[in-house]
Write a protein that holds these residues in place. Sequence first.
Motif, PDB file in Angstrom:
ATOM      1  N   ASN A  21      -5.540  19.870  -3.489  1.00  0.00           N
ATOM      2  CA  ASN A  21      -4.742  20.591  -4.444  1.00  0.00           C
ATOM      3  C   ASN A  21      -3.826  19.444  -5.115  1.00  0.00           C
ATOM      4  N   ALA A  22      -3.525  18.284  -4.279  1.00  0.00           N
ATOM      5  CA  ALA A  22      -2.518  17.399  -4.782  1.00  0.00           C
ATOM      6  C   ALA A  22      -2.851  16.171  -5.615  1.00  0.00           C
ATOM      7  N   ASP A  23      -2.333  15.797  -6.642  1.00  0.00           N
ATOM      8  CA  ASP A  23      -2.673  14.631  -7.375  1.00  0.00           C
ATOM      9  C   ASP A  23      -1.730  13.452  -6.715  1.00  0.00           C
ATOM     10  N   ARG A  24      -0.654  13.825  -6.279  1.00  0.00           N
ATOM     11  CA  ARG A  24       0.126  12.582  -5.629  1.00  0.00           C
ATOM     12  C   ARG A  24       0.690  13.032  -4.310  1.00  0.00           C
ATOM     13  N   VAL A  25       0.969  12.425  -3.240  1.00  0.00           N
ATOM     14  CA  VAL A  25       1.496  12.891  -2.246  1.00  0.00           C
ATOM     15  C   VAL A  25       2.777  12.092  -1.857  1.00  0.00           C
ATOM     16  N   ALA A  26       4.141  12.948  -1.235  1.00  0.00           N
ATOM     17  CA  ALA A  26       4.931  12.100  -0.767  1.00  0.00           C
ATOM     18  C   ALA A  26       5.086  12.760   0.803  1.00  0.00           C
ATOM     19  N   VAL A  27       4.927  11.730   1.797  1.00  0.00           N
ATOM     20  CA  VAL A  27       5.357  12.038   3.045  1.00  0.00           C
ATOM     21  C   VAL A  27       6.658  11.746   3.629  1.00  0.00           C
ATOM     22  N   MET A  28       7.153  13.020   4.146  1.00  0.00           N
ATOM     23  CA  MET A  28       8.484  12.838   4.446  1.00  0.00           C
ATOM     24  C   MET A  28       9.139  12.700   5.874  1.00  0.00           C
ATOM     25  N   TYR A  29       9.819  12.114   6.378  1.00  0.00           N
ATOM     26  CA  TYR A  29      10.107  12.024   7.609  1.00  0.00           C
ATOM     27  C   TYR A  29      11.708  11.904   7.791  1.00  0.00           C
ATOM     28  N   ALA A  30      12.355  12.894   8.543  1.00  0.00           N
ATOM     29  CA  ALA A  30      13.754  12.901   8.768  1.00  0.00           C
ATOM     30  C   ALA A  30      14.584  12.877   7.201  1.00  0.00           C
ATOM     31  N   GLY A  31      13.833  13.903   6.415  1.00  0.00           N
ATOM     32  CA  GLY A  31      14.634  14.074   5.167  1.00  0.00           C
ATOM     33  C   GLY A  31      14.466  12.905   4.409  1.00  0.00           C
ATOM     34  N   LYS A  32      13.574  12.124   4.346  1.00  0.00           N
ATOM     35  CA  LYS A  32      13.475  10.872   3.452  1.00  0.00           C
ATOM     36  C   LYS A  32      11.974  10.774   3.209  1.00  0.00           C
ATOM     37  N   ILE A  33      11.637  10.315   1.843  1.00  0.00           N
ATOM     38  CA  ILE A  33      10.354   9.893   1.603  1.00  0.00           C
ATOM     39  C   ILE A  33       9.828   8.832   2.361  1.00  0.00           C
ATOM     40  N   VAL A  34       9.061   8.574   3.036  1.00  0.00           N
ATOM     41  CA  VAL A  34       8.506   7.508   3.804  1.00  0.00           C
ATOM     42  C   VAL A  34       7.260   6.782   3.114  1.00  0.00           C
ATOM     43  N   GLU A  35       6.410   7.566   2.379  1.00  0.00           N
ATOM     44  CA  GLU A  35       5.286   7.023   1.578  1.00  0.00           C
ATOM     45  C   GLU A  35       4.816   7.817   0.632  1.00  0.00           C
ATOM     46  N   MET A  36       4.209   7.321  -0.536  1.00  0.00           N
ATOM     47  CA  MET A  36       4.316   7.981  -1.498  1.00  0.00           C
ATOM     48  C   MET A  36       3.119   7.279  -2.374  1.00  0.00           C
ATOM     49  N   GLY A  37       2.008   8.113  -2.817  1.00  0.00           N
ATOM     50  CA  GLY A  37       0.842   7.396  -3.602  1.00  0.00           C
ATOM     51  C   GLY A  37       0.011   8.629  -3.954  1.00  0.00           C
ATOM     52  N   THR A  38      -1.103   8.069  -4.808  1.00  0.00           N
ATOM     53  CA  THR A  38      -1.972   9.279  -5.149  1.00  0.00           C
ATOM     54  C   THR A  38      -2.786   9.682  -3.770  1.00  0.00           C
ATOM     55  N   THR A  39      -3.069  10.798  -4.006  1.00  0.00           N
ATOM     56  CA  THR A  39      -3.697  11.690  -2.617  1.00  0.00           C
ATOM     57  C   THR A  39      -4.738  10.575  -2.081  1.00  0.00           C
ATOM     58  N   LEU A  40      -5.712   9.980  -2.821  1.00  0.00           N
ATOM     59  CA  LEU A  40      -6.967   9.143  -2.349  1.00  0.00           C
ATOM     60  C   LEU A  40      -5.841   8.054  -1.733  1.00  0.00           C
ATOM     61  N   GLN A  41      -4.917   7.444  -2.377  1.00  0.00           N
ATOM     62  CA  GLN A  41      -4.517   6.340  -1.539  1.00  0.00           C
ATOM     63  C   GLN A  41      -3.849   6.725  -0.308  1.00  0.00           C
ATOM     64  N   VAL A  42      -2.949   7.609  -0.306  1.00  0.00           N
ATOM     65  CA  VAL A  42      -2.454   8.033   1.091  1.00  0.00           C
ATOM     66  C   VAL A  42      -3.634   8.430   2.108  1.00  0.00           C
ATOM     67  N   PHE A  43      -4.765   9.178   1.671  1.00  0.00           N
ATOM     68  CA  PHE A  43      -5.553   9.499   2.671  1.00  0.00           C
ATOM     69  C   PHE A  43      -6.570   8.316   3.097  1.00  0.00           C
ATOM     70  N   ASN A  44      -6.915   7.523   2.140  1.00  0.00           N
ATOM     71  CA  ASN A  44      -7.795   6.410   2.418  1.00  0.00           C
ATOM     72  C   ASN A  44      -7.123   5.291   3.128  1.00  0.00           C
ATOM     73  N   HIS A  45      -5.798   5.080   2.713  1.00  0.00           N
ATOM     74  CA  HIS A  45      -5.127   3.759   2.961  1.00  0.00           C
ATOM     75  C   HIS A  45      -3.581   4.115   3.471  1.00  0.00           C
ATOM     76  N   PRO A  46      -3.511   4.924   4.361  1.00  0.00           N
ATOM     77  CA  PRO A  46      -2.206   5.434   4.929  1.00  0.00           C
ATOM     78  C   PRO A  46      -1.417   3.924   5.464  1.00  0.00           C
ATOM     79  N   ALA A  47      -0.188   3.779   4.687  1.00  0.00           N
ATOM     80  CA  ALA A  47       0.528   2.556   4.883  1.00  0.00           C
ATOM     81  C   ALA A  47       1.509   2.682   6.086  1.00  0.00           C
ATOM     82  N   HIS A  48       2.290   3.845   6.325  1.00  0.00           N
ATOM     83  CA  HIS A  48       3.355   3.983   6.998  1.00  0.00           C
ATOM     84  C   HIS A  48       2.729   4.550   8.293  1.00  0.00           C
ATOM     85  N   PRO A  49       3.252   4.132   9.614  1.00  0.00           N
ATOM     86  CA  PRO A  49       2.811   4.659  10.984  1.00  0.00           C
ATOM     87  C   PRO A  49       2.848   5.967  11.049  1.00  0.00           C
TER      88      PRO A  49
END
Length: 244
Positions: free
Chosen positions: A138-166
């Motif tokens: 469903n999403a065009d862009r994704v923001a991954v949050m940890y401890a109340g902060k956004i730690v990674e953000m990108g298009t859905t393809l970018q985040v799923f295909n090249h996740p950059a944050h551990p």
Amino acid sequence: MRRVRGKQIAMVLQDPMTSLNPALTIGTQVGEVLTLHQGLHGRRLRDRVLDALARLRIGAPATRLGQYPHQFSGGMRQRVSSAIALACAPRVLIADEPTTSLDVTIQAQYLDLLKEVQRSAGLAIILVTHDFGIVAANADRVAVMYAGKIVEMGTTLQVFNHPAHPYTRALLKCLPDVGLKRAELVEIGGQPPDLARLGPGCPFAPRCPERQPVCDETFPPAIAVEDGHVASCWVATAANASPA
Ligand code: SF4
């Protein structure tokens, strides 16, 4: 803010059984927001309430508006909540785990309907969820949050295909693979931090397999790993954004 909430920004909550008022009819609850923000009463109000219910595909809206939440199924209650949220044609809808209380079939129908309304109304939806399948579909862009902060953000393809944050990589590894028989479920070791006692460094550090000395000292800035793809991590670079 009261002028903005409900009119320009609306919200659908997790459990419609607790977000809807059990003592008021559906018609009263959908109509309230229209009276408050648009001053509608009487016949015009009733017509708009019927429109709002019909738009969310609630059958026989003229009968339904005199009924109470307990007379609706879970999926229908979530549609009613969405009808309330969308009645004043907001620009942004925050949908906080809107499908948690729905079974998988009803969940898919509800999300398809929401997507249809989003396209026809030119609405932006912020979908808050723990379900990566829902994000991917469903999403065009994704923001991954940890401890109340956004730690990674990108298009859905970018985040799923090249996740950059551990943390993102760890979350994706936790997804069970139904094709693998007897494979052990992966989990992220440790516990989320106490938000009242956060230190100066990266909050994911105690659980991170890639932790460096600098991670404990300073919160990592957002680093661009690709065009439109950022991650807050000292070791995140385009080079180590790994294929999932
Ligand atoms: S900043 Fe350090 S501890 Fe935090 S996620 Fe990156 S490598 Fe791990």
